[in-house]
Motif scaffolding. Sequence first.
Motif, PDB file in Angstrom:
ATOM      1  N   SER A  17       0.868  -1.190   0.000  1.00 35.99           N
ATOM      2  CA  SER A  17       0.000   0.000   0.000  1.00 35.99           C
ATOM      3  C   SER A  17       0.899   1.232   0.000  1.00 35.99           C
ATOM      4  N   SER A  22      -6.442   0.684   2.382  1.00 36.44           N
ATOM      5  CA  SER A  22      -7.723   0.165   1.904  1.00 36.44           C
ATOM      6  C   SER A  22      -8.835   0.783   2.737  1.00 36.44           C
ATOM      7  N   ASP A  27     -11.383  -5.706   2.603  1.00 35.70           N
ATOM      8  CA  ASP A  27     -10.939  -5.694   1.202  1.00 35.70           C
ATOM      9  C   ASP A  27      -9.749  -6.636   1.017  1.00 35.70           C
ATOM     10  N   THR A  81      -2.581  -2.129  -3.295  1.00 37.45           N
ATOM     11  CA  THR A  81      -3.963  -2.305  -2.851  1.00 37.45           C
ATOM     12  C   THR A  81      -4.883  -1.307  -3.534  1.00 37.45           C
ATOM     13  N   GLN A  82      -4.450  -0.044  -3.620  1.00 39.96           N
ATOM     14  CA  GLN A  82      -5.234   0.990  -4.284  1.00 39.96           C
ATOM     15  C   GLN A  82      -4.374   2.230  -4.448  1.00 39.96           C
ATOM     16  N   ALA A 134      -7.178  -4.471  -3.887  1.00 37.14           N
ATOM     17  CA  ALA A 134      -8.267  -4.426  -2.906  1.00 37.14           C
ATOM     18  C   ALA A 134      -9.627  -4.614  -3.578  1.00 37.14           C
ATOM     19  N   ARG A 135      -9.679  -4.459  -4.887  1.00 38.10           N
ATOM     20  CA  ARG A 135     -10.939  -4.614  -5.625  1.00 38.10           C
ATOM     21  C   ARG A 135     -11.025  -5.941  -6.369  1.00 38.10           C
TER      22      ARG A 135
END
Length: 160
Positions: A17, A22, A27, A81-82, A134-135
């Motif tokens: 990350s 997240s 997630d 993760t995002q 995370a998605r």
Amino acid sequence: MKKPKGLKKGDTIGIVSPASPSENRSDLVRCLDWLDKHGYGAIVGKNVNKTKGFTAASEEERAADMNEMFARSDVDAVFCTQGGYGAAQLFRHLDFETIRKNPKIFTGFSDITSLHLMFQKFCDFVTFHGPGIARFNSEELTDYTMNQFFKAIEPGEPLG
């Protein structure tokens, strides 16, 4: 410019990350389950679940996770993760020499774009602008997106 080796079933994905955390701890649980069901192993960075303001840990902690995943021989790819905020803060803490010597599939989007640009400039390897891990679940990504994404990073036929 080098292209990292393709990802195949049984390979291990390092999860980091480098920007925002997240939104929900669940997630990460859901994406680990998704990866396991699809034949991939995962190693989660030590600082992925931390939060410091708008970011997922301190600059040094987030960079340490990135540096570790690129240095580890048992990690075949590095997925973020995002996006969010804060990835550019890591530049002064990244070990570009180690990252250059260990090109791996690297993917993320949004704020992670700054890392894509840095890896291109200082490490000379191809990265992939793609969904945050995370998605990675059937509720948030379409089958089409997942199929095209893995077609791009797995060895095989060209995309088009």
